[in-house]
Design a protein around this motif. Structure first.
Motif, PDB file in Angstrom:
ATOM      1  N   VAL A 184      12.298  16.922  -0.555  1.00 34.38           N
ATOM      2  CA  VAL A 184      11.711  17.903   0.375  1.00 34.38           C
ATOM      3  C   VAL A 184      10.191  17.750   0.447  1.00 34.38           C
ATOM      4  O   VAL A 184       9.585  17.931   1.494  1.00 34.38           O
ATOM      5  CB  VAL A 184      12.138  19.338  -0.014  1.00 34.38           C
ATOM      6  CG1 VAL A 184      11.392  20.385   0.800  1.00 34.38           C
ATOM      7  CG2 VAL A 184      13.640  19.503   0.170  1.00 34.38           C
ATOM      8  N   PHE A 185       9.574  17.402  -0.687  1.00 36.41           N
ATOM      9  CA  PHE A 185       8.127  17.145  -0.683  1.00 36.41           C
ATOM     10  C   PHE A 185       7.907  15.863  -1.476  1.00 36.41           C
ATOM     11  O   PHE A 185       8.230  15.801  -2.668  1.00 36.41           O
ATOM     12  CB  PHE A 185       7.383  18.324  -1.327  1.00 36.41           C
ATOM     13  CG  PHE A 185       5.889  18.128  -1.364  1.00 36.41           C
ATOM     14  CD1 PHE A 185       5.119  18.311  -0.224  1.00 36.41           C
ATOM     15  CD2 PHE A 185       5.249  17.748  -2.548  1.00 36.41           C
ATOM     16  CE1 PHE A 185       3.733  18.130  -0.256  1.00 36.41           C
ATOM     17  CE2 PHE A 185       3.871  17.558  -2.588  1.00 36.41           C
ATOM     18  CZ  PHE A 185       3.114  17.753  -1.435  1.00 36.41           C
ATOM     19  N   GLN A 186       7.404  14.840  -0.826  1.00 36.33           N
ATOM     20  CA  GLN A 186       7.204  13.551  -1.497  1.00 36.33           C
ATOM     21  C   GLN A 186       5.779  13.064  -1.232  1.00 36.33           C
ATOM     22  O   GLN A 186       5.218  13.318  -0.154  1.00 36.33           O
ATOM     23  CB  GLN A 186       8.212  12.528  -0.967  1.00 36.33           C
ATOM     24  CG  GLN A 186       9.669  13.004  -1.135  1.00 36.33           C
ATOM     25  CD  GLN A 186      10.688  12.023  -0.573  1.00 36.33           C
ATOM     26  OE1 GLN A 186      11.074  11.083  -1.234  1.00 36.33           O
ATOM     27  NE2 GLN A 186      11.107  12.242   0.657  1.00 36.33           N
ATOM     28  N   VAL A 187       5.220  12.374  -2.206  1.00 40.46           N
ATOM     29  CA  VAL A 187       3.846  11.860  -2.054  1.00 40.46           C
ATOM     30  C   VAL A 187       3.833  10.375  -2.377  1.00 40.46           C
ATOM     31  O   VAL A 187       4.256   9.956  -3.461  1.00 40.46           O
ATOM     32  CB  VAL A 187       2.861  12.604  -2.978  1.00 40.46           C
ATOM     33  CG1 VAL A 187       1.455  12.029  -2.844  1.00 40.46           C
ATOM     34  CG2 VAL A 187       2.828  14.095  -2.656  1.00 40.46           C
ATOM     35  N   LEU A 188       3.338   9.591  -1.434  1.00 36.57           N
ATOM     36  CA  LEU A 188       3.254   8.145  -1.607  1.00 36.57           C
ATOM     37  C   LEU A 188       1.820   7.701  -1.391  1.00 36.57           C
ATOM     38  O   LEU A 188       1.230   7.982  -0.339  1.00 36.57           O
ATOM     39  CB  LEU A 188       4.118   7.426  -0.570  1.00 36.57           C
ATOM     40  CG  LEU A 188       5.622   7.380  -0.797  1.00 36.57           C
ATOM     41  CD1 LEU A 188       6.253   8.702  -0.459  1.00 36.57           C
ATOM     42  CD2 LEU A 188       6.233   6.295   0.055  1.00 36.57           C
ATOM     43  N   VAL A 189       1.285   6.999  -2.382  1.00 45.08           N
ATOM     44  CA  VAL A 189      -0.083   6.492  -2.279  1.00 45.08           C
ATOM     45  C   VAL A 189       0.004   4.991  -2.030  1.00 45.08           C
ATOM     46  O   VAL A 189       0.898   4.331  -2.549  1.00 45.08           O
ATOM     47  CB  VAL A 189      -0.843   6.753  -3.598  1.00 45.08           C
ATOM     48  CG1 VAL A 189      -2.281   6.280  -3.498  1.00 45.08           C
ATOM     49  CG2 VAL A 189      -0.794   8.230  -3.957  1.00 45.08           C
ATOM     50  N   GLY A 190      -0.901   4.466  -1.231  1.00 44.59           N
ATOM     51  CA  GLY A 190      -0.893   3.014  -0.998  1.00 44.59           C
ATOM     52  C   GLY A 190      -1.792   2.660   0.161  1.00 44.59           C
ATOM     53  O   GLY A 190      -2.637   3.456   0.577  1.00 44.59           O
ATOM     54  N   ASP A 191      -1.579   1.434   0.671  1.00 47.91           N
ATOM     55  CA  ASP A 191      -2.417   0.962   1.765  1.00 47.91           C
ATOM     56  C   ASP A 191      -2.173   1.818   3.013  1.00 47.91           C
ATOM     57  O   ASP A 191      -1.040   1.907   3.502  1.00 47.91           O
ATOM     58  CB  ASP A 191      -2.078  -0.506   2.061  1.00 47.91           C
ATOM     59  CG  ASP A 191      -2.846  -1.004   3.262  1.00 47.91           C
ATOM     60  OD1 ASP A 191      -4.083  -1.002   3.202  1.00 47.91           O
ATOM     61  OD2 ASP A 191      -2.204  -1.348   4.276  1.00 47.91           O
ATOM     62  N   PRO A 192      -3.234   2.456   3.545  1.00 48.50           N
ATOM     63  CA  PRO A 192      -3.041   3.377   4.677  1.00 48.50           C
ATOM     64  C   PRO A 192      -2.364   2.718   5.880  1.00 48.50           C
ATOM     65  O   PRO A 192      -1.502   3.321   6.514  1.00 48.50           O
ATOM     66  CB  PRO A 192      -4.464   3.807   5.036  1.00 48.50           C
ATOM     67  CG  PRO A 192      -5.271   3.553   3.824  1.00 48.50           C
ATOM     68  CD  PRO A 192      -4.628   2.430   3.093  1.00 48.50           C
ATOM     69  N   ILE A 193      -2.748   1.480   6.157  1.00 44.37           N
ATOM     70  CA  ILE A 193      -2.207   0.848   7.372  1.00 44.37           C
ATOM     71  C   ILE A 193      -0.724   0.527   7.184  1.00 44.37           C
ATOM     72  O   ILE A 193       0.114   0.833   8.037  1.00 44.37           O
ATOM     73  CB  ILE A 193      -3.040  -0.394   7.742  1.00 44.37           C
ATOM     74  CG1 ILE A 193      -4.462   0.085   8.108  1.00 44.37           C
ATOM     75  CG2 ILE A 193      -2.412  -1.161   8.907  1.00 44.37           C
ATOM     76  CD1 ILE A 193      -5.442  -0.983   8.455  1.00 44.37           C
ATOM     77  N   GLU A 194      -0.377  -0.027   6.012  1.00 46.40           N
ATOM     78  CA  GLU A 194       1.032  -0.382   5.755  1.00 46.40           C
ATOM     79  C   GLU A 194       1.919   0.876   5.750  1.00 46.40           C
ATOM     80  O   GLU A 194       2.953   0.929   6.415  1.00 46.40           O
ATOM     81  CB  GLU A 194       1.139  -1.113   4.406  1.00 46.40           C
ATOM     82  CG  GLU A 194       2.568  -1.520   4.081  1.00 46.40           C
ATOM     83  CD  GLU A 194       2.731  -2.098   2.669  1.00 46.40           C
ATOM     84  OE1 GLU A 194       1.722  -2.287   1.964  1.00 46.40           O
ATOM     85  OE2 GLU A 194       3.890  -2.343   2.274  1.00 46.40           O
TER      86      GLU A 194
END
Ligand code: NAD
Length: 492
Positions: free
Chosen positions: A212-222
């Motif tokens: 329901v709430f997920q957070v993914l960090v990484g390359d903004p463009i990808e």
């Protein structure tokens, strides 16, 4: 300053806040490849966070799709209770969260604490607003029919958030989405992932179900490309620059997502010659220097009526000279570093441009020497419309003051800009205040105040400052679809 962020981070009680793992499908995912988080004041590395990929976005969307059915089926009051627990946990852990925000973003600790309270407020407010997603009954234009309009959750949503309010811009979007019955996937700014991931820990603890709430960090463009092309994502909410907002709007066209954009600002701040100077200077200091100037509501063009122009400059300069520049974790600091070098460079370029074109520069305190991301609070007076700062957003502690003569003239100048987020008017004349509140082309106007945001108000801009609104019942509607139902043949 060296080592101060690391020392404070060592004292964070919730050690899991620093784990750097992404939250996908209810699991804390650690990756071999990581991104480094930097203290913008000292440029020291302070943490590592797992770098997610397009594949992770796909997993997250699948998980959100699965979670959608049961989340939307809950009673709004049950969803609200979970949101309230989340808000309560944020307040309970506000000391730790504030240290994370200041360490990665740079703003003074007191402002970070305020952001946590402000951010938790959106969860609390939407907890109740979810129960008020009323539809309509329309007086029928068809004999023997009943016409209804219902509000239903739009589906899986995505949020791309900025670094200047790394917590509140997440909760303002997630509070509305979750209250509406929609799961949301958040891609925070790469500069400020720690606070986003910490807030996700608290969401899980509050009982927000997996997916329901997920957070993914990484390359903004990808990551953004994967979010945009996924047909299962129905709504996208973005806060950031107009430039990136345009790209996301264009990228959403292929899958026709419902897009809401909170973009750049260039707020005019109008000071008429009937004001109380002391109160006005207090207002302009808040409107210019909060978040070290890195605020889309920041007063970017301060128009002052000629009769009080020189008194205003003197009082404003005196107030600016009291600002203390330093590390955000130092309790005496008013102005921290810029979060990104690009922002500091833009400030310097605007100062040089204005000086070269004849502006007077007043910069009482040193600050630049503290590091490349520091910009000393600067007052530019006698600014003209030809200078960069008069038409390009600053996003830093540089105040541009321009004289004006008449009301008609200043309204035309204030509106001669493609941005239309916020505007400020200081005057003691009620009729004038009413006229200007009607004439200024912005989404939000403060009359004799610099403080007007919060959960119940529709935050958003006109023109190239954005689309849609956040906060208020209008913010909830961004995550809902209308459904019209006609019950016919009732006399039958
Ligand atoms: P930005 O647009 O570069 O970054 C914002 C977000 O977009 C971040 O998550 C970033 O990772 C992501 N991003 C960057 N490039 C991208 C790309 N090519 N594709 C997809 N995602 C991308 O903005 P910034 O420089 O980080 O922030 C400053 C700007 O944001 C200012 O102009 C400010 O006015 C605006 N802003 C607006 C509001 C508002 O509420 N209207 C609030 C905060 C900031």
């Amino acid at each position: 300053m060296i080592g101060i962020a690391k020392r404070h981070l060592q004292s964070v009680r919730r050690r899991d806040f620093l784990a750097g793992a992404a939250l996908i499908d209810g699991r804390w995912v650690t990756k071999v490849s990581t991104d480094t988080v930097v203290d913008p004041a000292t440029e020291e590395d302070i943490a590592e966070v797992s770098r997610c990929s397009a594949r992770d976005v796909n997993l997250a969307v699948t998980s959100a799709e699965t979670a959608f059915g049961s989340w939307r089926a809950l009673l709004p009051a049950t969803r609200g209770a979970i949101l309230r627990s989340w808000a309560r946990l944020m307040l309970e852990h506000s000391d730790d969260l504030a240290v994370l925000v200041t360490s990665e973003q740079g703003k003074p600790l007191s402002e970070s604490r305020h952001e946590i309270t402000y951010g938790a407020g959106f969860l609390d407010w939407f907890a109740a607003e979810g129960e008020r997603a009323y539809g309509e009954t329309i007086p029928s234009h068809k004999p023997g029919s009943l016409l209804q309009v219902r509000m239903q959750p739009i589906g899986v949503s995505a949020a791309i958030t900025p670094w200047n309010f790394p917590v509140a811009m997440i909760t303002r979007k997630a509070g509305a989405a979750l209250a509406a019955g929609c799961p949301i996937i958040v891609k925070p700014a790469p500069e400020t992932p720690l606070s986003a991931l910490a807030v996700a820990r608290l969401a899980e603890e509050a009982g927000v179900p997996p997916g329901v709430f997920q957070v993914l960090v990484g390359d903004p463009i990808e990551l953004s490309a994967s979010l945009l092309e996924d047909t299962r994502i129905r709504a996208l909410s973005f806060t950031g620059s107009t430039q990136v907002g345009r790209l996301l709007l264009e990228g959403s066209a292929a899958t026709v997502k419902k897009v809401s954009l909170e973009l750049g600002g260039h707020a005019p701040f109008l000071v008429f010659d009937d004001v109380d100077l002391r109160k006005t200077v207090r207002g302009v200091m808040a409107a210019k220097f909060a978040t070290s100037g890195q605020d889309c509501l920041a007063a970017n063009r301060i128009y002052v009526q000629r009769r009080i122009y020189s008194d205003f400059i003197d009082s404003f300069a005196a107030a600016i000279s009291k600002l203390r520049v330093g590390h955000g974790l130092d309790a005496t600091t008013d102005i921290g570093p810029m979060t990104k070098a690009a922002v500091a460079n833009k400030c310097r370029a605007q100062i040089s441009d204005a000086a070269a074109k004849g502006a007077r520069v007043f910069s009482p305190k040193l600050g630049d020497e503290l590091g490349v991301n520091f910009v000393a609070p600067t007052l530019l007076s006698d600014v003209t419309e030809e200078m960069l700062i008069a038409h390009e957003e600053t996003f830093g502690p540089v105040a541009a003051v321009l004289p004006f003569d008449s009301e008609e003239e200043v309204v035309a100048r204030a509106n001669a800009n493609e941005m239309g987020l916020a505007g400020y008017v200081y005057t003691d004349n009620l009729r004038r205040a009413l006229r200007l509140s009607e004439q200024l082309e912005c989404g939000m106007i403060g009359i004799n105040t610099a403080s007007f945001t919060g959960p119940p108000i529709p935050f958003g801009g006109w023109k190239q400052s954005g689309l849609g609104r956040e906060g208020s019942r209008h913010g909830l509607a961004e995550y809902m679809e209308l459904k019209y139902v006609c019950f016919g043949d009732l006399t039958g």
